[in-house]
Design a protein around this motif. Structure first.
Motif, PDB file in Angstrom:
ATOM      1  N   PHE A 100      12.779   2.469 -38.386  1.00 32.31           N
ATOM      2  CA  PHE A 100      14.302   1.911 -38.144  1.00 32.31           C
ATOM      3  C   PHE A 100      14.346   0.455 -38.159  1.00 32.31           C
ATOM      4  O   PHE A 100      14.777  -0.403 -38.824  1.00 32.31           O
ATOM      5  N   PRO A 101      13.668  -0.102 -36.931  1.00 31.76           N
ATOM      6  CA  PRO A 101      13.784  -1.799 -36.642  1.00 31.76           C
ATOM      7  C   PRO A 101      12.829  -2.222 -37.868  1.00 31.76           C
ATOM      8  O   PRO A 101      13.256  -3.343 -38.382  1.00 31.76           O
ATOM      9  N   VAL A 102      11.701  -1.572 -38.572  1.00 29.37           N
ATOM     10  CA  VAL A 102      11.076  -2.475 -39.332  1.00 29.37           C
ATOM     11  C   VAL A 102      11.860  -2.300 -40.871  1.00 29.37           C
ATOM     12  O   VAL A 102      12.040  -3.417 -41.244  1.00 29.37           O
ATOM     13  N   ALA A 103      12.757  -1.543 -41.310  1.00 29.28           N
ATOM     14  CA  ALA A 103      13.487  -1.394 -42.414  1.00 29.28           C
ATOM     15  C   ALA A 103      14.558  -2.348 -42.251  1.00 29.28           C
ATOM     16  O   ALA A 103      14.826  -3.091 -43.094  1.00 29.28           O
ATOM     17  N   ILE A 104      15.108  -2.306 -41.069  1.00 29.62           N
ATOM     18  CA  ILE A 104      16.370  -3.188 -40.845  1.00 29.62           C
ATOM     19  C   ILE A 104      16.069  -4.744 -41.206  1.00 29.62           C
ATOM     20  O   ILE A 104      16.646  -5.565 -41.724  1.00 29.62           O
ATOM     21  N   HIS A 105      14.967  -5.031 -40.349  1.00 34.02           N
ATOM     22  CA  HIS A 105      14.507  -6.224 -40.434  1.00 34.02           C
ATOM     23  C   HIS A 105      13.837  -6.902 -41.605  1.00 34.02           C
ATOM     24  O   HIS A 105      14.181  -8.032 -41.980  1.00 34.02           O
ATOM     25  N   MET A 106      13.158  -5.822 -42.025  1.00 27.58           N
ATOM     26  CA  MET A 106      12.404  -6.460 -43.572  1.00 27.58           C
ATOM     27  C   MET A 106      13.506  -6.359 -44.326  1.00 27.58           C
ATOM     28  O   MET A 106      13.507  -7.516 -45.087  1.00 27.58           O
ATOM     29  N   LEU A 107      14.705  -5.583 -44.414  1.00 22.68           N
ATOM     30  CA  LEU A 107      15.662  -5.712 -45.348  1.00 22.68           C
ATOM     31  C   LEU A 107      16.383  -6.987 -45.349  1.00 22.68           C
ATOM     32  O   LEU A 107      16.795  -7.737 -46.317  1.00 22.68           O
ATOM     33  N   GLY A 124      15.054  -9.532 -44.405  1.00 24.83           N
ATOM     34  CA  GLY A 124      14.300 -10.800 -44.925  1.00 24.83           C
ATOM     35  C   GLY A 124      14.363 -10.869 -46.338  1.00 24.83           C
ATOM     36  O   GLY A 124      14.389 -11.984 -47.012  1.00 24.83           O
ATOM     37  N   LEU A 125      14.216  -9.433 -46.920  1.00 26.27           N
ATOM     38  CA  LEU A 125      14.340  -9.461 -48.446  1.00 26.27           C
ATOM     39  C   LEU A 125      15.581 -10.216 -48.944  1.00 26.27           C
ATOM     40  O   LEU A 125      15.591 -10.891 -50.039  1.00 26.27           O
ATOM     41  N   ARG A 126      16.886 -10.008 -48.166  1.00 26.41           N
ATOM     42  CA  ARG A 126      17.969 -10.738 -48.626  1.00 26.41           C
ATOM     43  C   ARG A 126      18.227 -12.001 -48.298  1.00 26.41           C
ATOM     44  O   ARG A 126      19.078 -12.545 -48.702  1.00 26.41           O
ATOM     45  N   SER A 127      17.216 -12.579 -47.552  1.00 22.37           N
ATOM     46  CA  SER A 127      17.258 -14.106 -47.276  1.00 22.37           C
ATOM     47  C   SER A 127      16.818 -14.649 -48.243  1.00 22.37           C
ATOM     48  O   SER A 127      17.197 -16.195 -48.111  1.00 22.37           O
ATOM     49  N   VAL A 128      16.515 -14.286 -49.203  1.00 20.74           N
ATOM     50  CA  VAL A 128      16.177 -15.411 -50.507  1.00 20.74           C
ATOM     51  C   VAL A 128      17.343 -16.062 -51.054  1.00 20.74           C
ATOM     52  O   VAL A 128      18.301 -15.238 -51.298  1.00 20.74           O
ATOM     53  N   SER A 129      17.422 -17.087 -51.321  1.00 21.68           N
ATOM     54  CA  SER A 129      18.863 -17.689 -51.961  1.00 21.68           C
ATOM     55  C   SER A 129      18.684 -17.329 -53.462  1.00 21.68           C
ATOM     56  O   SER A 129      17.685 -17.126 -54.096  1.00 21.68           O
ATOM     57  N   PRO A 130      19.863 -17.167 -53.972  1.00 23.44           N
ATOM     58  CA  PRO A 130      20.150 -17.080 -55.514  1.00 23.44           C
ATOM     59  C   PRO A 130      19.395 -18.161 -56.157  1.00 23.44           C
ATOM     60  O   PRO A 130      18.847 -17.947 -57.438  1.00 23.44           O
ATOM     61  N   LEU A 161       8.903 -10.657 -51.062  1.00 24.69           N
ATOM     62  CA  LEU A 161       7.991 -10.071 -49.952  1.00 24.69           C
ATOM     63  C   LEU A 161       7.456 -11.120 -48.793  1.00 24.69           C
ATOM     64  O   LEU A 161       7.468 -11.093 -47.734  1.00 24.69           O
ATOM     65  N   LEU A 162       7.148 -12.396 -49.576  1.00 27.69           N
ATOM     66  CA  LEU A 162       6.941 -13.437 -48.506  1.00 27.69           C
ATOM     67  C   LEU A 162       7.845 -13.794 -47.623  1.00 27.69           C
ATOM     68  O   LEU A 162       7.599 -14.037 -46.669  1.00 27.69           O
ATOM     69  N   ALA A 163       8.977 -13.799 -48.294  1.00 30.85           N
ATOM     70  CA  ALA A 163      10.442 -14.378 -47.302  1.00 30.85           C
ATOM     71  C   ALA A 163      10.649 -13.193 -46.334  1.00 30.85           C
ATOM     72  O   ALA A 163      11.219 -13.530 -45.298  1.00 30.85           O
ATOM     73  N   ALA A 164      10.160 -12.028 -46.587  1.00 30.16           N
ATOM     74  CA  ALA A 164      10.347 -10.954 -45.817  1.00 30.16           C
ATOM     75  C   ALA A 164       9.545 -10.824 -44.599  1.00 30.16           C
ATOM     76  O   ALA A 164       9.609 -10.000 -43.642  1.00 30.16           O
ATOM     77  N   LEU A 165       8.219 -11.533 -44.815  1.00 31.99           N
ATOM     78  CA  LEU A 165       7.223 -11.408 -43.722  1.00 31.99           C
ATOM     79  C   LEU A 165       7.771 -11.630 -42.255  1.00 31.99           C
ATOM     80  O   LEU A 165       7.463 -10.740 -41.281  1.00 31.99           O
ATOM     81  N   PRO A 166       8.396 -12.692 -42.012  1.00 32.14           N
ATOM     82  CA  PRO A 166       8.908 -13.049 -40.808  1.00 32.14           C
ATOM     83  C   PRO A 166       9.907 -11.966 -40.177  1.00 32.14           C
ATOM     84  O   PRO A 166       9.841 -11.373 -39.026  1.00 32.14           O
ATOM     85  N   GLY A 167      10.756 -11.248 -40.892  1.00 35.64           N
ATOM     86  CA  GLY A 167      11.545 -10.142 -40.382  1.00 35.64           C
ATOM     87  C   GLY A 167      10.821  -9.018 -40.326  1.00 35.64           C
ATOM     88  O   GLY A 167      10.927  -8.317 -39.506  1.00 35.64           O
ATOM     89  N   LEU A 168       9.882  -8.530 -41.070  1.00 32.05           N
ATOM     90  CA  LEU A 168       8.992  -7.683 -40.971  1.00 32.05           C
ATOM     91  C   LEU A 168       8.210  -7.576 -39.616  1.00 32.05           C
ATOM     92  O   LEU A 168       8.269  -6.659 -38.986  1.00 32.05           O
TER      93      LEU A 168
END
Length: 271
Positions: A142-149, A151-157, A179-186
């Protein structure tokens, strides 16, 4: 470079002073309970830390053997739970429908206390090793899914649009950007989950597993005050296991995400 060395030296000194202060306060508190308050079985309230370390050194081979069992099962469940959490995050980032469908179930799963779920899982599975793996994975995903999601959503349009102008496919978009943007959240999710995975495995061991640091913890409690220093030794070993796992994740984070601001700042100081 010199400034960086002085800064690290100052941080190390502050840490050493904090550790020394904690040890001193602990020993003073144990002395006060035993000599001033004259309580019954003072060691069960707060034992002398030097005696705990003595017991730890005396039984170190046994503690390390059982701690390795706990660590191994925790790592297995942690890796599986992390993979499941990452897959769920990617799926929810691709499809809003999947997110709306899965989110309520994921949130509801976290409403069940670990101490309540562990005996249920152990009673159904009837396998201590598998139960520990399942519980470690349960508290990890759960923590991995929430934080990685996040991070994935942090990419700007704008970044996505730029990739699209180069005819990037969805696979390339994820592989080279999201995926690179999501690594810190992961890694944030992994660092939160690491101590929980250790705790979940120990809770299963408290339910009657044949081995593991939790078994030593229960047996030392069974013998009461005569094994109180052994009990505190198992607590310290449990803390060490959690810290080791956390440090391994932190080292991997620094290696795989060197662009993060805190790591770039350290790099400039070292230069």
């Amino acid at each position: 470079m010199t400034d960086g060395l002085f800064r690290r030296g100052g941080q190390g000194l502050v840490l050493a002073l904090w550790v020394a202060a904690v040890l001193l306060v602990w020993e003073a508190g144990a002395w006060f309970i035993a000599e001033v308050m004259k309580t019954t079985a003072p060691a069960s309230k707060l034992p002398y830390l030097h005696k705990v370390f003595g017991t730890l050194a005396e039984h170190l081979p046994t503690l390390l053997k059982q701690g390795t069992v706990t660590f191994g099962n925790s790592i297995t469940g942690f890796v599986i739970g992390s993979a499941v959490g990452a897959a769920l995050a990617i799926l929810m980032s691709v499809s809003r429908a999947a997110e709306h469908t899965l989110s309520p179930y994921m949130i509801a799963s976290q409403m069940i206390p670990i101490i309540g779920l562990a005996p249920i899982i152990y009673g159904i599975v009837r396998d201590a090793e598998l139960s520990r793996v399942l519980m470690a994975g349960y508290v990890t995903f759960f923590p991995v899914a929430i934080h990685m999601l996040r991070g994935l959503r942090s990419v700007s349009p704008e970044q996505v649009e730029l990739m699209r102008t180069y005819a990037a496919s969805t696979w390339m978009l994820y592989g080279k950007l999201k995926l690179l943007a999501a690594l810190p959240g992961l890694f944030a999710g992994l660092k939160l989950s690491a101590p929980l995975a250790i705790t979940a495995s120990i809770i299963v061991e408290l339910m009657g597993a044949p081995d593991g640091i939790g078994v030593l913890m229960v047996s030392s409690l069974y013998y009461g005050t005569s094994q109180v220093y052994m009990f505190w030794s198992t607590v310290l070993i449990s803390m060490v296991i959690g810290i080791v796992l956390y440090l391994l994740i932190a080292a991997a984070e620094r290696l795989l995400t060197p662009w993060q601001p805190e790591f770039r700042a350290k790099g400039r100081d070292e230069a």
